[in-house]
Structure formats: C-alpha cells, structure tokens
Write a protein that holds these residues in place. Structure first.
Motif, mmCIF file in Angstrom:
data_model
loop_
_atom_site.group_PDB
_atom_site.id
_atom_site.type_symbol
_atom_site.label_atom_id
_atom_site.label_comp_id
_atom_site.label_asym_id
_atom_site.label_seq_id
_atom_site.Cartn_x
_atom_site.Cartn_y
_atom_site.Cartn_z
ATOM 1 N N LYS A 56 11.863 -9.232 88.550
ATOM 2 C CA LYS A 56 11.496 -10.306 87.624
ATOM 3 C C LYS A 56 10.338 -11.135 88.193
ATOM 4 O O LYS A 56 9.377 -11.454 87.481
ATOM 5 C CB LYS A 56 12.712 -11.205 87.377
ATOM 6 C CG LYS A 56 12.461 -12.379 86.485
ATOM 7 C CD LYS A 56 13.708 -13.227 86.361
ATOM 8 C CE LYS A 56 13.383 -14.551 85.711
ATOM 9 N NZ LYS A 56 14.494 -15.486 85.783
ATOM 10 N N ILE A 57 10.406 -11.450 89.474
ATOM 11 C CA ILE A 57 9.359 -12.254 90.122
ATOM 12 C C ILE A 57 8.049 -11.475 90.185
ATOM 13 O O ILE A 57 6.980 -12.007 89.856
ATOM 14 C CB ILE A 57 9.820 -12.697 91.528
ATOM 15 C CG1 ILE A 57 10.987 -13.688 91.416
ATOM 16 C CG2 ILE A 57 8.665 -13.317 92.310
ATOM 17 C CD1 ILE A 57 11.701 -13.948 92.716
ATOM 18 N N LEU A 58 8.110 -10.206 90.595
ATOM 19 C CA LEU A 58 6.899 -9.393 90.668
ATOM 20 C C LEU A 58 6.262 -9.216 89.291
ATOM 21 O O LEU A 58 5.045 -9.275 89.146
ATOM 22 C CB LEU A 58 7.200 -8.033 91.300
ATOM 23 C CG LEU A 58 7.553 -8.047 92.784
ATOM 24 C CD1 LEU A 58 7.968 -6.655 93.241
ATOM 25 C CD2 LEU A 58 6.401 -8.566 93.620
ATOM 26 N N LYS A 59 7.075 -9.012 88.281
ATOM 27 C CA LYS A 59 6.562 -8.859 86.918
ATOM 28 C C LYS A 59 5.883 -10.143 86.452
ATOM 29 O O LYS A 59 4.833 -10.114 85.809
ATOM 30 C CB LYS A 59 7.702 -8.493 85.971
ATOM 31 C CG LYS A 59 7.267 -8.273 84.539
ATOM 32 C CD LYS A 59 8.435 -7.905 83.665
ATOM 33 C CE LYS A 59 7.977 -7.699 82.231
ATOM 34 N NZ LYS A 59 9.096 -7.400 81.337
ATOM 35 N N GLU A 60 6.486 -11.271 86.780
ATOM 36 C CA GLU A 60 5.945 -12.573 86.368
ATOM 37 C C GLU A 60 4.577 -12.842 86.991
ATOM 38 O O GLU A 60 3.678 -13.348 86.333
ATOM 39 C CB GLU A 60 6.935 -13.666 86.770
ATOM 40 C CG GLU A 60 6.548 -15.055 86.339
ATOM 41 C CD GLU A 60 7.598 -16.070 86.758
ATOM 42 O OE1 GLU A 60 7.210 -17.123 87.295
ATOM 43 O OE2 GLU A 60 8.796 -15.806 86.549
#
Length: 127
Positions: A56-60
């Motif tokens: 989720k963090i990498l995608k964001e």
C-alpha cells in the motif's frame, strides 16, 4: 439432556435443541471474535499484514513508474524493508526487492538514505 442452560456469550436462557450453546448467530460470532482476540496473533497474519502495508505504501508513493523517495518518509508510514515477496537483479547488478508488483532499491546519496521505487514491467523477466 441439556449441556448448557444459558448462552455462553450473553447468559440468556437457551430455548430449542438440547445441545445448543448460543442463543443466536450474533452471540456465536461475538464469542468467536472475542476468543480470537485473546489468542496471540499468528505469524502468518503478522507477515501478511506487513506485506499488505508495504504494498500500500509503495503504491501510494510510486505514481510515475520510477520514483526516488527518502527512506524516512516510508518508515514513518510503517514500511518495513525486511518484508518482501521476491527480488529482481537488473543488468547493472542492482538487486531490487519486490512487494508483489512494487519494487524498491536502497541507495545512499550524499549521506541520505533513499529508496528507488519501481513498478514491475513485462520486460523484467526472472531468469
């Protein structure tokens, strides 16, 4: 012969089958939820939750396909680089660690730790 006279969860009187433990499905569900909460979290769940958070963090942060981000920004969000699903070594010899389709490479530039973030592409073939 009745085994329980009252509901295990809400303590209301039971009516119906003699081997009944709960008065309704909501009490049964609430009791199971309470029991699961009291048990320590399973290792699988800890790993799975961290992988989901990392993705989720990498995608964001990776909106453009390839981005450079300070490591402190990611760790502040809860990112843990020790949890990844696979790795890919490019032709330069850099090893990118991936969390599903989002990859990262740790670099130090001018004493500041940064991550190069990439998204998995079709041309990146594991060999």
């Amino acid at each position: 012969m009745r085994f329980y006279k009252t509901c295990i969860y809400c303590k209301n009187e039971l009516k119906g089958r003699t081997d009944k433990k709960f008065c309704d499905p909501q009490c049964k569900s609430a009791h199971q939820y309470q029991q699961a909460k009291e048990k320590p979290e399973r290792f699988y769940n800890i790993v799975d939750n961290q992988l989901k958070l990392n993705r989720k963090i990498l995608k964001e942060y990776n909106k453009g396909g390839k981005v450079i981000v300070r490591s402190s920004m990611l760790t502040q969000e809860g990112f843990n680089p020790n949890f990844f699903t696979h790795y890919w070594k490019n032709t330069k010899g850099d090893v990118y660690l991936f969390v599903y389709e989002y990859g990262f490479l740790k670099r130090a530039e001018h004493g500041v730790h940064k991550y190069v973030l990439i998204k998995w592409q079709d041309y990146m073939v594991l060999k």
